[in-house]
Design a protein around this motif. Structure first.
Motif, mmCIF file in Angstrom:
data_model
loop_
_atom_site.group_PDB
_atom_site.id
_atom_site.type_symbol
_atom_site.label_atom_id
_atom_site.label_comp_id
_atom_site.label_asym_id
_atom_site.label_seq_id
_atom_site.Cartn_x
_atom_site.Cartn_y
_atom_site.Cartn_z
ATOM 1 N N GLU A 185 7.173 -2.494 -30.654
ATOM 2 C CA GLU A 185 8.220 -2.776 -31.136
ATOM 3 C C GLU A 185 9.451 -1.881 -31.274
ATOM 4 N N ARG A 186 8.686 -0.713 -31.645
ATOM 5 C CA ARG A 186 9.745 0.308 -31.813
ATOM 6 C C ARG A 186 10.162 1.197 -30.741
ATOM 7 N N HIS A 187 9.626 0.823 -29.422
ATOM 8 C CA HIS A 187 10.027 1.612 -28.336
ATOM 9 C C HIS A 187 10.325 0.779 -27.279
ATOM 10 N N GLY A 188 11.526 0.437 -26.893
ATOM 11 C CA GLY A 188 12.084 -0.339 -26.078
ATOM 12 C C GLY A 188 12.066 0.032 -24.445
ATOM 13 N N HIS A 189 11.283 1.299 -24.431
ATOM 14 C CA HIS A 189 11.051 1.931 -22.928
ATOM 15 C C HIS A 189 9.888 1.197 -22.456
ATOM 16 N N VAL A 190 8.964 0.444 -23.218
ATOM 17 C CA VAL A 190 7.704 0.001 -22.774
ATOM 18 C C VAL A 190 8.245 -1.317 -21.881
ATOM 19 N N TRP A 226 -1.235 8.129 -32.410
ATOM 20 C CA TRP A 226 -1.246 8.718 -31.288
ATOM 21 C C TRP A 226 -0.341 7.985 -30.411
ATOM 22 N N LEU A 227 -0.423 6.540 -30.106
ATOM 23 C CA LEU A 227 0.556 6.111 -29.143
ATOM 24 C C LEU A 227 1.889 6.241 -29.614
ATOM 25 N N ASP A 228 2.449 5.948 -30.823
ATOM 26 C CA ASP A 228 3.613 6.086 -31.501
ATOM 27 C C ASP A 228 4.189 7.655 -30.971
ATOM 28 N N ALA A 229 3.334 8.583 -31.121
ATOM 29 C CA ALA A 229 3.802 9.969 -30.834
ATOM 30 C C ALA A 229 4.007 9.919 -29.559
ATOM 31 N N ARG A 230 3.103 9.627 -28.532
ATOM 32 C CA ARG A 230 3.259 9.734 -27.168
ATOM 33 C C ARG A 230 4.693 8.923 -26.514
ATOM 34 N N LEU A 231 4.950 7.728 -27.119
ATOM 35 C CA LEU A 231 6.136 7.106 -26.815
ATOM 36 C C LEU A 231 7.264 7.510 -27.281
ATOM 37 N N ALA A 232 7.280 8.332 -28.245
ATOM 38 C CA ALA A 232 8.609 8.716 -28.815
ATOM 39 C C ALA A 232 8.674 10.117 -28.126
ATOM 40 N N GLU A 233 8.008 10.840 -27.445
ATOM 41 C CA GLU A 233 8.312 12.239 -26.855
ATOM 42 C C GLU A 233 8.741 12.073 -25.530
ATOM 43 N N ASP A 234 8.752 10.774 -25.005
ATOM 44 C CA ASP A 234 9.324 10.697 -23.431
ATOM 45 C C ASP A 234 9.850 9.137 -23.466
ATOM 46 N N ALA A 235 11.120 9.130 -23.023
ATOM 47 C CA ALA A 235 11.827 7.854 -22.963
ATOM 48 C C ALA A 235 11.919 7.134 -21.503
ATOM 49 N N ARG A 236 10.947 7.763 -20.638
ATOM 50 C CA ARG A 236 10.791 7.349 -19.208
ATOM 51 C C ARG A 236 10.341 5.675 -19.349
ATOM 52 N N PRO A 237 10.443 4.973 -18.610
ATOM 53 C CA PRO A 237 10.018 3.572 -18.456
ATOM 54 C C PRO A 237 8.506 3.816 -18.492
ATOM 55 N N THR A 238 7.823 2.895 -19.514
ATOM 56 C CA THR A 238 6.492 3.192 -19.630
ATOM 57 C C THR A 238 5.646 2.033 -19.462
ATOM 58 N N GLY A 275 5.513 -13.042 -22.968
ATOM 59 C CA GLY A 275 6.553 -11.952 -23.822
ATOM 60 C C GLY A 275 5.682 -11.695 -24.960
ATOM 61 N N TRP A 276 5.822 -10.146 -25.228
ATOM 62 C CA TRP A 276 4.958 -9.756 -26.457
ATOM 63 C C TRP A 276 5.615 -8.510 -26.861
ATOM 64 N N GLY A 277 5.862 -8.300 -28.007
ATOM 65 C CA GLY A 277 6.336 -7.307 -28.773
ATOM 66 C C GLY A 277 7.788 -6.645 -28.271
ATOM 67 N N GLY A 278 8.788 -7.430 -27.522
ATOM 68 C CA GLY A 278 9.774 -7.104 -26.949
ATOM 69 C C GLY A 278 9.485 -6.676 -25.675
ATOM 70 N N THR A 279 8.576 -6.832 -25.275
ATOM 71 C CA THR A 279 8.343 -6.703 -23.614
ATOM 72 C C THR A 279 7.495 -7.809 -23.113
#
Length: 284
Positions: A177-182, A132-144, A197-201
């Motif tokens: 790590e798959r979603h750089g806009h977090v 569910w989280l992966d899908a939500r992050l993939a659908e919107d590239a805004r800073p999250t 730092g954690w998971g690229g954010t």
């Protein structure tokens, strides 16, 4: 945009006392937030909303939230009980029985996760919640901003830490790590202000409004109590996450009265003028 956070409220720790210490500490934080100018645009409550998950405790929390002039976004922690939470907050969102949802904060997107496994102190995040989280992050590239109770980190404190190899930690890290806009993971649970730092954010742990956990980096032996400090009566904490338009800046504060050592008056004016003039300079 200004996002406030309060965590580990633990209402109902003294169930027969309507003036219990944890309610008093929460009220001190709320009063501090309400005195801010500008006031927060929203408030995150990141779990352990109650001590025992009782309906009465959630009713107390609902009374507090109803008096606030900004939206409140709750998450659940290991002291919470979903059934009783939903009995008092029946309109709270659910995904597969979990308190997971998205919130549109204009320039930012906030995603609240449910890491509660009832009866377990540490976190949990199964494949369904991760998908569910992966899908939500993939659908919107805004800073999250991703919000959860349990920080998936090793703290150095032997009794309030997480196993970095736990399946739920690896599963969550793989998604982040798959979603750089977090731009931030915002958590509670540890009763201390911690940033790493954690998971690229960046991951920020908010101090609790209830009493704090003592700082201690020694190993702890579950078979040999050694008399160390565990819970200390430091001030009731909160966090403020300020979105500049480019970055999310996290501040930590405490509720209650604090002595004022300087005010902006004629004596302080030259200092302010110097700093602002210096900031306006450009390098040749």
């Amino acid at each position: 945009m200004l996002i406030a956070q309060v965590t580990d409220i633990h209402l109902g720790f003294q169930p027969d006392d309507p003036a219990e210490l944890n309610r008093k500490r929460l009220d001190e934080v709320v009063a501090t937030l309400l005195a801010l100018t500008p006031q927060p645009d929203l408030l995150l409550m990141t779990g352990d909303l109650t001590e025992f998950g009782t309906v009465a405790s959630y009713q107390t929390l609902k009374t507090v939230c109803a008096a606030l002039p900004f939206p409140v976004l709750p998450a659940l922690g290991n002291h919470d009980l979903r059934e009783n939470f939903y009995a008092v907050f029946p309109d709270a969102p659910q995904v597969g029985g979990f308190l997971q949802y998205c919130y549109d904060a204009g320039p930012l997107r906030v995603i609240v996760l449910d890491t509660l496994e009832e009866g377990r102190h540490g976190g949990s995040f199964d494949p369904a919640r991760a998908a569910w989280l992966d899908a939500r992050l993939a659908e919107d590239a805004r800073p999250t901003v991703v919000v959860l109770h349990h920080p998936p980190i090793e703290t150095g404190n032997g009794w309030m830490t997480e196993d970095l190899d736990a399946p739920w930690v690896r599963r969550l890290r793989g998604v982040i790590e798959r979603h750089g806009h977090v731009v931030r993971l915002v958590t509670g649970h540890l009763h201390r202000a911690i940033v790493t730092g954690w998971g690229g954010t960046t991951l920020a742990v908010c101090p609790s409004s209830a009493p704090q956990v003592a700082i201690d980096f020694r190993e702890i032996d579950p078979e040999e109590p050694d008399g160390r400090d565990m819970i200390v009566a430091e001030g009731p904490g909160f966090a403020l996450h300020y979105w500049t338009g480019r970055d999310l800046i996290t501040h930590f504060g405490s509720g209650g009265e604090h002595p004022v050592l300087a005010r902006y008056n004629a004596r302080m004016q030259p200092t302010v003028q110097h700093i602002l003039h210096e900031r306006g300079k450009t390098d040749a």
